[in-house]
Design a protein around this motif. Structure first.
Motif, PDB file in Angstrom:
ATOM      1  N   PRO A   7       0.850  -1.194  -0.094  1.00 10.19           N
ATOM      2  CA  PRO A   7      -0.017   0.002  -0.142  1.00 10.19           C
ATOM      3  C   PRO A   7       0.827   1.232   0.032  1.00 10.19           C
ATOM      4  O   PRO A   7       0.416   2.271  -0.540  1.00 10.19           O
ATOM      5  CB  PRO A   7      -0.919  -0.099   1.295  1.00 10.19           C
ATOM      6  N   ILE A  11       0.305   4.207  -2.589  1.00 14.51           N
ATOM      7  CA  ILE A  11       0.202   5.453  -2.506  1.00 14.51           C
ATOM      8  C   ILE A  11       1.065   6.500  -2.990  1.00 14.51           C
ATOM      9  O   ILE A  11       0.876   7.510  -3.563  1.00 14.51           O
ATOM     10  CB  ILE A  11       0.177   5.627  -0.854  1.00 14.51           C
ATOM     11  N   PHE A  14       0.302   6.866  -6.604  1.00 13.16           N
ATOM     12  CA  PHE A  14      -0.880   7.646  -6.595  1.00 13.16           C
ATOM     13  C   PHE A  14      -0.516   9.129  -6.618  1.00 13.16           C
ATOM     14  O   PHE A  14      -0.977  10.076  -7.459  1.00 13.16           O
ATOM     15  CB  PHE A  14      -1.862   7.380  -5.556  1.00 13.16           C
ATOM     16  N   GLY A  38      -9.390   7.705  -4.635  1.00 15.52           N
ATOM     17  CA  GLY A  38      -7.741   7.776  -4.259  1.00 15.52           C
ATOM     18  C   GLY A  38      -7.863   7.859  -2.758  1.00 15.52           C
ATOM     19  O   GLY A  38      -7.175   7.292  -2.099  1.00 15.52           O
ATOM     20  N   VAL A  42      -6.246   6.203   0.761  1.00 14.30           N
ATOM     21  CA  VAL A  42      -5.298   6.576   1.339  1.00 14.30           C
ATOM     22  C   VAL A  42      -5.527   6.741   2.886  1.00 14.30           C
ATOM     23  O   VAL A  42      -4.815   6.078   3.873  1.00 14.30           O
ATOM     24  CB  VAL A  42      -4.691   7.803   0.904  1.00 14.30           C
ATOM     25  N   TRP A  45      -6.107   2.977   4.622  1.00 17.93           N
ATOM     26  CA  TRP A  45      -4.699   2.431   4.949  1.00 17.93           C
ATOM     27  C   TRP A  45      -4.039   3.170   5.849  1.00 17.93           C
ATOM     28  O   TRP A  45      -3.044   2.553   6.750  1.00 17.93           O
ATOM     29  CB  TRP A  45      -3.733   2.572   3.547  1.00 17.93           C
TER      30      TRP A  45
END
Length: 54
Positions: A7, A11, A14, A38, A42, A45
């Motif tokens: 993740p 991120i 992203f 998105g 974030v 997570w």
């Protein structure tokens, strides 16, 4: 054992893509369609890592 780092990599990708849309393409319409799904990713997570590292 690298699953917790996946993740973080997603991120980072992203953030780079959002910066690309903002600074290079200057495409606000696409940015909005990418940003709304998105940000919850974030945030979720972030909460998971907060409780894992607490």
């Amino acid at each position: 054992m690298t699953y917790p780092f996946a993740p973080i990599g997603l991120i980072a990708i992203f953030i780079v893509y959002v910066l690309y849309l903002l600074l290079i393409k200057k495409d606000i319409k696409t940015l909005k369609s990418i940003l709304y799904p998105g940000l919850p990713f974030v945030a979720i997570w972030g909460v998971i890592y907060y409780f894992l590292l607490k």
